[in-house]
Design an enzyme around this catalytic site. Sequence first.
Site, PDB file in Angstrom:
ATOM      1  CG  ASN A   1      -2.192  -0.702   1.055  1.00 35.57           C
ATOM      2  OD1 ASN A   1      -2.810  -0.575   0.011  1.00 35.57           O
ATOM      3  ND2 ASN A   1      -2.640  -1.437   2.080  1.00 35.57           N
TER       4      ASN A   1
ATOM      5  CG  HIS B   1      -6.984  -1.175  -1.629  1.00 36.92           C
ATOM      6  ND1 HIS B   1      -8.070  -1.928  -1.286  1.00 36.92           N
ATOM      7  CD2 HIS B   1      -6.062  -1.384  -0.647  1.00 36.92           C
ATOM      8  CE1 HIS B   1      -7.814  -2.561  -0.150  1.00 36.92           C
ATOM      9  NE2 HIS B   1      -6.609  -2.235   0.253  1.00 36.92           N
TER      10      HIS B   1
HETATM   11  P1  A3D Z   1       4.723  -7.044   7.206  1.00 38.82           P
HETATM   12  O1  A3D Z   1       4.349  -8.228   7.997  1.00 38.82           O
HETATM   13  O2  A3D Z   1       5.355  -5.881   7.901  1.00 38.82           O
HETATM   14  O3  A3D Z   1       5.705  -7.531   6.032  1.00 38.82           O
HETATM   15  C1  A3D Z   1       6.382  -6.658   5.202  1.00 38.82           C
HETATM   16  C2  A3D Z   1       7.769  -7.237   5.001  1.00 38.82           C
HETATM   17  O4  A3D Z   1       8.447  -6.405   4.055  1.00 38.82           O
HETATM   18  C3  A3D Z   1       8.630  -7.252   6.266  1.00 38.82           C
HETATM   19  O5  A3D Z   1       9.030  -8.580   6.565  1.00 38.82           O
HETATM   20  C4  A3D Z   1       9.831  -6.390   5.918  1.00 38.82           C
HETATM   21  O6  A3D Z   1      11.058  -6.857   6.449  1.00 38.82           O
HETATM   22  C5  A3D Z   1       9.820  -6.477   4.406  1.00 38.82           C
HETATM   23  N1  A3D Z   1      10.546  -5.393   3.738  1.00 38.82           N
HETATM   24  C6  A3D Z   1      10.638  -4.084   4.097  1.00 38.82           C
HETATM   25  N2  A3D Z   1      11.413  -3.436   3.217  1.00 38.82           N
HETATM   26  C7  A3D Z   1      11.810  -4.351   2.278  1.00 38.82           C
HETATM   27  C8  A3D Z   1      12.615  -4.282   1.125  1.00 38.82           C
HETATM   28  N3  A3D Z   1      13.185  -3.137   0.732  1.00 38.82           N
HETATM   29  N4  A3D Z   1      12.778  -5.406   0.393  1.00 38.82           N
HETATM   30  C9  A3D Z   1      12.208  -6.578   0.784  1.00 38.82           C
HETATM   31  N5  A3D Z   1      11.445  -6.706   1.882  1.00 38.82           N
HETATM   32  C10 A3D Z   1      11.244  -5.596   2.618  1.00 38.82           C
HETATM   33  O7  A3D Z   1       3.468  -6.460   6.385  1.00 38.82           O
HETATM   34  P2  A3D Z   1       2.231  -7.293   5.772  1.00 38.82           P
HETATM   35  O8  A3D Z   1       2.761  -8.515   5.104  1.00 38.82           O
HETATM   36  O9  A3D Z   1       1.151  -7.373   6.765  1.00 38.82           O
HETATM   37  O10 A3D Z   1       1.756  -6.232   4.660  1.00 38.82           O
HETATM   38  C11 A3D Z   1       2.571  -5.950   3.535  1.00 38.82           C
HETATM   39  C12 A3D Z   1       2.006  -4.792   2.726  1.00 38.82           C
HETATM   40  O11 A3D Z   1       0.719  -5.161   2.201  1.00 38.82           O
HETATM   41  C13 A3D Z   1       1.760  -3.494   3.510  1.00 38.82           C
HETATM   42  O12 A3D Z   1       2.179  -2.385   2.732  1.00 38.82           O
HETATM   43  C14 A3D Z   1       0.260  -3.458   3.714  1.00 38.82           C
HETATM   44  O13 A3D Z   1      -0.236  -2.138   3.866  1.00 38.82           O
HETATM   45  C15 A3D Z   1      -0.191  -4.089   2.421  1.00 38.82           C
HETATM   46  N6  A3D Z   1      -1.565  -4.623   2.425  1.00 38.82           N
HETATM   47  C16 A3D Z   1      -2.304  -4.442   1.306  1.00 38.82           C
HETATM   48  C17 A3D Z   1      -3.583  -4.927   1.221  1.00 38.82           C
HETATM   49  C18 A3D Z   1      -4.371  -4.712  -0.026  1.00 38.82           C
HETATM   50  O14 A3D Z   1      -5.512  -5.131  -0.105  1.00 38.82           O
HETATM   51  C19 A3D Z   1      -3.791  -4.000  -1.153  1.00 38.82           C
HETATM   52  C20 A3D Z   1      -4.127  -5.638   2.306  1.00 38.82           C
HETATM   53  C21 A3D Z   1      -3.352  -5.821   3.435  1.00 38.82           C
HETATM   54  C22 A3D Z   1      -2.049  -5.316   3.487  1.00 38.82           C
END
Ligand code: A3D
Length: 320
Positions: free
Chosen positions: A121, A176
Amino acid sequence: MARPKIALIGAGMIGGTLAHMAAMKELGDIVLFDIAEGMPEGKALDIAESGPSEGFDANLKGTQSYADIAGADVCIVTAGVPRKPGMSRDDLLGINLKVMKSVGEGIKEHAPDAFVICITNPLDAMVWALQQFSGLPANKVCGMAGVLDSARFRHFLAEEFGVSMKDVTAFVLGGHGDTMVPLARYSTVGGIPLPDLVEMGWTTQDKLDAIIQRTRDGGAEIVGLLKTGSAYYAPATSAIEMAVAYLKDQKRVLPCAAYVEDALGLKGLYVGVPTVIGANGVEKVIDIKMNKDEQAMFDKSVDAVKGLVKACKEIDNTLA
Ligand code: A3D
């Protein structure tokens, strides 16, 4: 024939769930990439060790090296930071834009033939930036949001009507964010559009309006409950649905953040639209007709996305 290769860029809550689901469904061999040391390796090993009980054949690898995603057929990108309570998705823009740059460059160098599904996001702006940074064809880079938003809408409708969610279809368009556009007219139960169900007395307009608002707030509802991050089971499931559509050339009709060249009154923008997904990626954007009210809601949502894209360009002047 070699198994397909699925690269998960970001091995956090959604990335780990994606790996587990992809393994259980035997979609291919899985690489979990993350900047965090040990974590992707740990999750890969943990999931691999569930294989003997579950009975799946899939190799899993955790890594901090982009070289390991070489030749990936599908890349699903969740790298970045998620929301905390009180934050909007747009608050993540600055930090996640930098992440998209490194991810885009990694994919460009090592997996230029992949179908790329972005989840990070604020979704519509991040998928646009990822396409720019990776230089992959626009039909091979899309964003997951509409499948999730529609699934939330379907779940709430199935609960309201006391029917199977299998018989509920729903349609959510636009960016979104808070301006997303759940389209009641194109959402049905057993083929009967929602406005007809209101007329038939199955529900009231007020209840339907409340469900539409709950759908718009669906992400925030989960963030408020979890308190430490955002949703991950349903987002992962939605992205897997899109990946399967590509890998199996299913020609699924799915809403996703796709590049709209010229449709729905739009030119040259990534936003949530109905698409056909098959072996060529996003094979078609479906140019549906909207009435005046729907178009006005869609235009408002499109303006919000344009504002985020403009903000990206102000932060990084290499973006055109
Ligand atoms: P989280 O569990 O924090 O995982 C994100 C991962 O990204 C972490 O393990 C970090 O170490 C890793 N990371 C950070 N920087 C880098 C980089 N430069 N290269 C590689 N890895 C990196 O988050 P999550 O898995 O809960 O969510 C991930 C993303 O999805 C976030 O931006 C949320 O806002 C998004 N999201 C989107 C939706 C949609 O419906 C579009 C729904 C839920 C979450």
